[in-house]
Design an enzyme around this catalytic site. Structure first.
Site: not given
Ligand code: GLA
Length: 384
Positions: A158, A170
Site C-alpha cells: 500500500e 486494515d
Molecule cells: C484507512 C487506513 C488506515 C487508517 C484508517 C483511519 O482505512 O488504511 O490505516 O488510518 O484509514 O483510521
C-alpha cells in the site's frame, strides 16, 4: 459458483481456495499512524481467490468484479507497478514485495478473484485483496511466513507500491481477525488482545454512503502531515515518538506550543481518540454498552469537528442514526470522506431504523444509502 466460474474461465479445475475478510473499525480512527490504539474487527464479507499452477512463468488473473477486463496476464519477470494494470497491481505488489523479502515465486498460476465488499466503500477491499494474495502465496508455495509478516507486506504494498501512506490497521484486522471478537491493537508496539463483542440484543449495521472515496486522492496524506507537524512542535518540549503516547493531562499542559488552530484540532483528535478507544474497550469488556455507545458517538463528533474527515453524507447517516429508537451509538468507520458508517442498533428496532435512516438520507443527499448487518468473522485463511 467459484469452481464453475474458474473452470469456465481457465478450462481446468482449481486446486485451492482462499478467503480474506473486509473490516470495520468500532473505534480508534486516524490513530494508527499516530502510534495510538485501534479497535477493528474483520467481517464475514470479503475476497475469495481460487488458484491452480499453470506450468508457465506467468500469472493469469481474472476478477469476477471486473468481468469486462477479462483475463490479465502478468509475467513474473515484470512485476513493476503500472497504472493501466488496474486491480492486478495489488496482486503484483504482493508477489514483488514478498520476492524482495527472499521468498521465491517462480511458478505461474491461474487465479480467479471474487470480492463481496463494495469497492471504494471504506471496508478495506484493497487490504483484503492484499491479504488473500498473501495467504494464497504462503500456502501454494509452502512459505514459512508468519501472518504478521504478511500483514506488514500488505502495508508495504500500500505504502511503497500503490503509493497510499496508510497505517497498519486494515491489514492487521484482516490478517488477525477472529470470529465474534474485536482486536485492541497498540499500533506503536503491535501488542494486541482480542475482546469478545457481546452486544446482547443489538446488531452492528453498516451504512454505506455510496459516495466513493479514493484514499490516494483524498485528504488522507494531508491529515498525516498535519499530525506530523503537531508532533514535531510538541517534541521541542516533550520526549515522545508519537501523539498516541500522550495522556490528556500532558496534552493539555503543552498544547499551548501549537499556535496554528487547525494543527491543534488535528492533534486534539489524535490524542483524545486514542484515549476513547482504550476506554471503549474497557466499557465493552465490562458490558457497559451504553457507555461504549456514547464513546462511539463522541468519536464521530471529533472526526467531524476536529479532524474534519466526515462530510455531509457520513454526518447525515450518523446524525440521523442518533435520533432513532434502539440506537446505542453510530459513527463513520475507516478513513472517512465518504465510505461507510456503523450503527449499533437493537435487533427488534433494526427494520424501522433502516427504513427511517434510508428515507432521510435519500431526501437530504439525493441518492440511496445501502445497509448491511455486519457479522464478525475470521481473518485471512485457506478455505475448503
Ligand atoms: C484507512 C487506513 C488506515 C487508517 C484508517 C483511519 O482505512 O488504511 O490505516 O488510518 O484509514 O483510521
Amino acid at each position: 459458483m467459484l469452481r464453475t466460474k474458474f473452470e469456465s474461465v481457465f478450462a481446468k479445475s482449481p486446486e485451492r481456495f482462499f478467503f480474506a475478510p473486509g473490516r470495520i473499525n468500532l473505534i480508534g480512527e486516524h490513530t494508527d499512524y499516530n502510534g495510538g490504539h485501534v479497535f477493528p474487527c474483520s467481517i464475514t464479507l470479503g475476497t475469495y481467490a481460487v488458484a491452480s499452477f499453470n506450468n508457465s512463468n506467468k500469472c493469469s488473473l481474472y476478477s469476477m468484479n471486473f468481468d469486462s477486463l477479462g483475463v490479465r496476464e502478468v509475467s513474473l519477470d515484470d512485476l513493476d507497478y503500472k497504472k493501466e494494470d488496474n486491480w492486478t497491481n495489488y496482486v503484483k505488489g504482493m508477489i514483488q514485495t514478498l520476492e524482495k523479502s527472499g521468498y521465491k515465486i517462480d511458478k505461474g498460476m491461474d487465479i480467479l478473484f471474487y470480492g463481496e465488499i463494495p469497492n471504494g466503500a471504506g471496508l478495506s477491499s484493497s487490504a483484503s485483496i492484499e491479504l488473500v494474495t498473501g495467504v494464497l502465496l504462503k500456502n501454494m508455495f509452502n512459505f514459512d511466513v508468519d501472518t504478521i509478516d504478511l500483514i506488514k507486506t500488505g502495508k508495504a504494498v500500500e505504502n511503497n507500491y500503490i503509493g497510499v501512506n496508510s497505517g497498519i490497521m486494515d491489514q492487521f484486522a484482516i490478517g488477525m481477525g477472529k470470529k465474534d471478537c474485536a482486536i485492541l491493537l497498540d499500533c506503536n508496539t503491535l501488542e494486541y488482545s482480542y475482546a469478545p463483542v457481546k452486544l446482547d440484543d443489538y446488531n452492528i449495521i453498516i451504512m454505506n454512503t455510496n459516495k466513493r472515496r479514493e484514499l490516494a486522492d483524498s485528504k488522507y496524506n494531508e491529515r498525516r502531515a498535519e499530525c506530523e507537524e503537531a508532533l514535531a512542535i510538541l517534541q521541542k518540549e516533550l520526549k515522545i515518538n508519537a501523539l498516541g503516547e500522550l495522556d490528556a493531562e500532558t496534552f493539555e499542559k503543552y498544547k499551548y506550543l501549537i499556535k496554528d488552530e487547525v494543527i491543534l484540532k488535528r492533534a486534539k483528535h489524535a490524542v483524545y481518540e486514542n484515549i476513547r478507544t482504550v476506554k471503549a474497550t474497557e466499557e465493552l469488556n465490562k458490558g457497559n454498552l451504553k457507555a461504549f455507545g456514547e464513546l462511539i458517538n463522541q468519536s464521530h463528533i471529533s472526526l467531524k469537528n476536529d479532524y474534519e474527515v466526515t462530510g455531509k453524507e457520513l454526518d447525515t447517516l450518523a446524525e440521523t442514526a442518533w435520533k432513532q429508537e434502539g440506537i446505542l451509538g453510530a459513527r463513520m468507520t475507516g478513513a472517512g470522506f465518504g465510505g461507510c458508517a456503523i450503527a449499533i442498533v437493537k435487533k427488534d428496532s433494526t427494520d424501522k431504523f433502516i427504513e427511517n435512516v434510508s428515507n432521510t438520507y435519500l431526501n437530504e443527499i439525493g441518492y440511496k444509502a445501502d445497509f448491511y448487518i455486519a457479522n464478525i468473522g475470521d481473518g485471512a485463511k485457506e478455505v475448503i
